[in-house]
Design a protein around this motif. Structure first.
Motif, short mmCIF file in Angstrom:
data_model
loop_
_atom_site.label_atom_id
_atom_site.label_comp_id
_atom_site.label_asym_id
_atom_site.label_seq_id
_atom_site.Cartn_x
_atom_site.Cartn_y
_atom_site.Cartn_z
N THR A 1 7.39 46.44 22.47
CA THR A 1 6.53 47.18 21.55
C THR A 1 6.48 48.66 21.92
N CYS A 2 6.22 48.94 23.18
CA CYS A 2 5.91 50.30 23.61
C CYS A 2 7.08 51.27 23.54
N LYS A 3 8.29 50.79 23.74
CA LYS A 3 9.43 51.70 23.64
C LYS A 3 9.71 52.09 22.19
N GLN A 4 9.08 51.40 21.24
CA GLN A 4 9.28 51.67 19.82
C GLN A 4 8.24 52.62 19.23
N VAL B 1 10.13 54.18 29.24
CA VAL B 1 10.28 55.41 28.47
C VAL B 1 10.34 55.04 26.99
N SER B 2 9.62 55.80 26.19
CA SER B 2 9.65 55.59 24.74
C SER B 2 11.00 56.02 24.19
N GLU B 3 11.50 55.28 23.22
CA GLU B 3 12.76 55.65 22.55
C GLU B 3 12.50 56.47 21.29
N ILE C 1 2.81 59.14 23.71
CA ILE C 1 1.53 59.84 23.65
C ILE C 1 0.45 58.96 23.01
N THR C 2 0.86 57.90 22.33
CA THR C 2 -0.10 56.99 21.69
C THR C 2 -0.39 55.74 22.53
N TRP C 3 0.32 55.55 23.62
CA TRP C 3 0.16 54.35 24.42
C TRP C 3 -1.27 54.12 24.89
N CYS D 1 -1.24 50.42 26.84
CA CYS D 1 -2.03 51.29 27.73
C CYS D 1 -1.86 50.92 29.21
N GLY D 2 -1.17 49.83 29.50
CA GLY D 2 -0.87 49.47 30.88
C GLY D 2 0.45 50.05 31.37
N CYS D 3 1.11 50.85 30.54
CA CYS D 3 2.38 51.48 30.92
C CYS D 3 2.12 52.84 31.55
N GLY D 4 3.01 53.27 32.41
CA GLY D 4 2.92 54.60 33.01
C GLY D 4 2.65 54.54 34.51
#
Length: 112
Positions: free
Chosen positions: A74-77, A105-107, A81-83, A90-93
């Motif tokens: 989901t998050c790479k899509q 990393v977001s694509e 900045i919206t995570w 929101c658990g990424c980073g």
């Protein structure tokens, strides 16, 4: 950055398709390319600060009972900045529970 305007009541009527020419042509002074975003993993989504304390346990989580998750599919899509607003991201980073989540990393291009 205007990529966040959709989440801000004072800004969500701005940009392409706005009701006035001035609002439609508005440009953010916070170009994403000029902003250094240090992503840090959160335990609950950023919007949880607005949830009454009595409801936080039930409302401040996504599909994870513990709160923030980092669903890489989901998050790479979506723009990183919206995570912080998304319970699935929101658990990424930095500081995430796993190395994969910390280095995700977001694509999606962050451009205006």
């Amino acid at each position: 950055p205007n990529i966040t305007w959709m989440w801000i009541p004072q800004c969500c009527g701005c940009g392409q398709g706005a009701g006035s020419k001035l609002a439609a042509e508005l440009v953010s002074e916070g170009e994403q390319s000029q902003v250094s975003v240090q992503l840090e993993a959160l335990s609950v989504p950023a919007w949880c600060q607005y949830v009454p304390d009595a409801q936080k346990q039930a409302w401040c989580r996504g599909s994870s009972a513990s709160g923030c998750a980092c669903d890489s599919n989901t998050c790479k899509q979506i723009p990183n900045i919206t995570w912080m607003w998304n319970p699935q991201c929101c658990g990424c980073g930095q500081g995430a529970a796993s190395k994969q989540a910390a280095e995700l990393v977001s694509e999606v291009e962050q451009s205006q």
